[in-house]
Write a protein that holds these residues in place. Structure first.
Motif, short mmCIF file in Angstrom:
data_model
loop_
_atom_site.label_atom_id
_atom_site.label_comp_id
_atom_site.label_asym_id
_atom_site.label_seq_id
_atom_site.Cartn_x
_atom_site.Cartn_y
_atom_site.Cartn_z
N GLU A 1 51.30 29.83 33.42
CA GLU A 1 51.78 28.60 34.03
C GLU A 1 52.30 28.84 35.44
OE1 GLU A 1 54.66 27.24 31.25
OE2 GLU A 1 53.17 26.39 29.87
N GLU A 2 52.89 30.01 35.66
CA GLU A 2 53.44 30.31 36.99
C GLU A 2 52.36 30.40 38.06
OE1 GLU A 2 55.70 33.85 36.43
OE2 GLU A 2 57.45 32.81 35.59
N VAL A 3 51.13 30.66 37.66
CA VAL A 3 50.04 30.77 38.64
C VAL A 3 49.01 29.66 38.47
CG1 VAL A 3 50.29 33.25 39.05
CG2 VAL A 3 48.88 32.46 37.14
N GLY A 4 49.37 28.59 37.77
CA GLY A 4 48.50 27.43 37.67
C GLY A 4 47.37 27.52 36.68
N ARG B 1 52.53 39.76 31.76
CA ARG B 1 52.52 39.48 33.19
C ARG B 1 51.39 40.23 33.88
NH1 ARG B 1 54.25 40.83 38.21
NH2 ARG B 1 54.76 42.96 37.59
N GLN B 2 51.23 41.49 33.54
CA GLN B 2 50.19 42.30 34.16
C GLN B 2 48.79 41.84 33.74
OE1 GLN B 2 50.34 44.54 36.49
NE2 GLN B 2 52.54 44.93 36.60
N ALA B 3 48.65 41.38 32.51
CA ALA B 3 47.34 40.90 32.05
C ALA B 3 46.93 39.64 32.81
CB ALA B 3 47.39 40.63 30.55
N VAL B 4 47.86 38.70 32.97
CA VAL B 4 47.55 37.48 33.72
C VAL B 4 47.28 37.82 35.18
CG1 VAL B 4 48.50 35.29 34.55
CG2 VAL B 4 48.78 35.95 32.15
N LEU B 5 48.07 38.72 35.76
CA LEU B 5 47.86 39.14 37.15
C LEU B 5 46.46 39.73 37.32
CD1 LEU B 5 48.88 39.69 40.02
CD2 LEU B 5 49.84 41.85 39.17
N ALA B 6 46.03 40.56 36.36
CA ALA B 6 44.69 41.15 36.45
C ALA B 6 43.62 40.07 36.42
CB ALA B 6 44.49 42.13 35.29
N ALA B 7 43.79 39.06 35.56
CA ALA B 7 42.81 37.97 35.49
C ALA B 7 42.76 37.20 36.79
CB ALA B 7 43.17 37.04 34.33
N LEU C 1 39.62 36.57 39.33
CA LEU C 1 39.09 35.22 39.50
C LEU C 1 39.32 34.65 40.89
CD1 LEU C 1 40.27 33.71 36.10
CD2 LEU C 1 37.93 34.31 36.72
N ASP C 2 40.53 34.84 41.42
CA ASP C 2 40.91 34.16 42.67
C ASP C 2 40.83 35.06 43.89
OD1 ASP C 2 41.40 32.05 41.03
OD2 ASP C 2 43.58 32.21 41.06
N GLN C 3 40.92 36.37 43.68
CA GLN C 3 40.93 37.29 44.81
C GLN C 3 39.67 38.13 44.89
OE1 GLN C 3 44.65 39.49 44.63
NE2 GLN C 3 45.78 37.65 44.05
N GLY C 4 38.81 38.03 43.88
CA GLY C 4 37.52 38.71 43.94
C GLY C 4 37.58 40.21 43.74
N ARG C 5 38.67 40.71 43.16
CA ARG C 5 38.75 42.16 42.94
C ARG C 5 37.65 42.58 41.98
NH1 ARG C 5 40.91 44.92 38.93
NH2 ARG C 5 42.28 43.24 38.22
N ALA C 6 36.87 43.59 42.37
CA ALA C 6 35.75 44.06 41.55
C ALA C 6 36.02 45.39 40.88
CB ALA C 6 34.49 44.17 42.41
N VAL C 7 36.92 46.19 41.45
CA VAL C 7 37.20 47.53 40.90
C VAL C 7 38.16 47.39 39.73
CG1 VAL C 7 38.14 49.81 41.40
CG2 VAL C 7 36.86 48.56 43.16
N PRO C 8 37.79 47.89 38.54
CA PRO C 8 38.67 47.76 37.37
C PRO C 8 39.96 48.57 37.55
CG PRO C 8 36.85 49.22 36.87
CD PRO C 8 36.55 48.62 38.21
N ARG C 9 41.02 48.09 36.90
CA ARG C 9 42.31 48.77 36.96
C ARG C 9 42.82 49.03 35.55
NH1 ARG C 9 47.10 46.73 39.81
NH2 ARG C 9 46.71 44.75 38.74
#
Length: 345
Positions: free
Chosen positions: A102-105, A309-315, A319-327
């Motif tokens: 919810e914090e990130v829409g 928190r980290q799981a949602v941040l990773a998603a 989705l929104d920042q286009g990060r392709a390298v897995p973490r």
């Protein structure tokens, strides 16, 4: 009283028409575009305007049509979450995931695994709801299957270590967590420490390895004893009854998770074995049941809130920042000492 033949003001079905965005806009004298900005939480409108729009929407009973919005924007802004319906730890994770999303829409769609509904069925449901990313709690599918799934929607594995699949992973260091329990028990004076296993799977393997490594570190190789089990209370109960029927009891029992530990406690208490007076018992997860006074279980916290928190941040990064390298995010677990462990007699 209505006159005979008068028209029903809400239609023949008696149902009032659903309020539309246009109705809210007319109520406050603004354009639909301005009202939409407020209802979507987009910066721009003044606080006074925002309050007027929100009050009008509440007064009219307006609810956004998520399906229509998703079709219009080609974005569902939904994160799919797969959970085990029987797991108190997963239930707690979902609460934290909701807050973080919810914090990130974003919002969540939940799909459950049950005794009659497997992981594949749960995941297919999430995909059918057009979830943009999948947050899988403790998935058991092979890494190659999860890698194929990641090509349909970004996959975030929570709790399970996965190597070589190019996926995002958020987990705690399970082997270290079990090691902390063994260190605690050895520090109290225990030597005969039995481990009730979690069955197949990577998470169970890591925790089992943590038990073996810690026992060897303390020079207790000869005391290593592992009982077959799984993730359920029934497995812990079986393990407890097996120990009760085997002669001399160990001084301590460590289990794969809190559910199994509760099963052990039930078996021991039913047989009149005192915990921790006769045998100390420890679990893993620090779920909501472990904190109840009737159990007061020594356990290990995986920091569910930070994992969520980290799981949602990773998603969002995918989705929104286009990060392709897995973490891979590995969080340090922490021992939680409660009333089920004490020095041996």
């Amino acid at each position: 009283m209505d006159e005979p033949g008068s028209a029903d003001p809400v239609g023949s079905s008696g149902a009032k028409p659903r309020p539309r965005l246009e109705d809210v806009a007319a109520r406050v004298g603004l354009s639909t575009a301005s009202v939409s900005l407020v209802l979507r939480g987009v910066p721009g409108p003044s606080e006074r305007t925002r309050q007027r729009v929100l009050k009008a929407a509440a007064d009219l009973g307006y609810r956004p049509d998520r399906t229509a919005s998703a079709l219009a924007s080609k974005r569902s802004r939904l994160l799919g979450v797969m959970i085990d319906v029987h797991s108190a730890f997963h239930a707690e994770m979902v609460e934290h995931l909701h807050t973080a999303a919810e914090e990130v829409g974003y919002d969540l769609v939940l799909s459950t695994q049950t005794r009659t509904r497997d992981e594949n069925a749960a995941i297919e449901t999430l995909l059918s709801f057009r979830c943009e990313a999948l947050i899988l709690l403790g998935p058991v599918a092979p890494a190659s299957v999860l890698a194929d799934l990641d090509r349909k929607a970004p996959v975030i594995s929570v709790g399970r270590r996965i190597t070589g699949a190019g996926l995002d992973v958020v987990r705690s260091a399970d082997d270290d967590g079990v090691g902390q329990i063994i260190d605690h028990l050895v520090g109290l004076g225990h030597r005969a420490i039995v481990y009730v296993d979690g069955g197949k799977g990577v998470i169970a393997t890591d925790r089992r390895r943590g038990y073996r490594a810690a026992m060897r570190r303390h020079g207790l190789d000869a005391q290593i004893r592992i009982l077959h089990g799984d993730h359920t209370e029934e497995a812990g109960d079986r393990g407890g009854r097996h120990l009760l029927g085997g002669g001399d009891l160990p001084t301590a029992v460590v289990t794969f998770n809190d559910r199994s530990a509760i099963g052990v406690l039930t078996a021991f208490r039913g047989a009149g074995v005192g915990v921790p007076g006769d045998v100390s018992v420890a679990g893993y997860d620090d779920d909501t049941l472990s904190r109840l006074t009737c159990f007061d279980l020594t356990t290990v916290s995986q920091n569910a809130e930070e994992q969520a928190r980290q799981a949602v941040l990773a998603a969002v990064e995918r989705l929104d920042q286009g990060r392709a390298v897995p973490r891979e995010i590995v969080l340090a677990p922490s021992l939680v000492v409660r009333g089920t462990t004490a020095p041996p007699r």
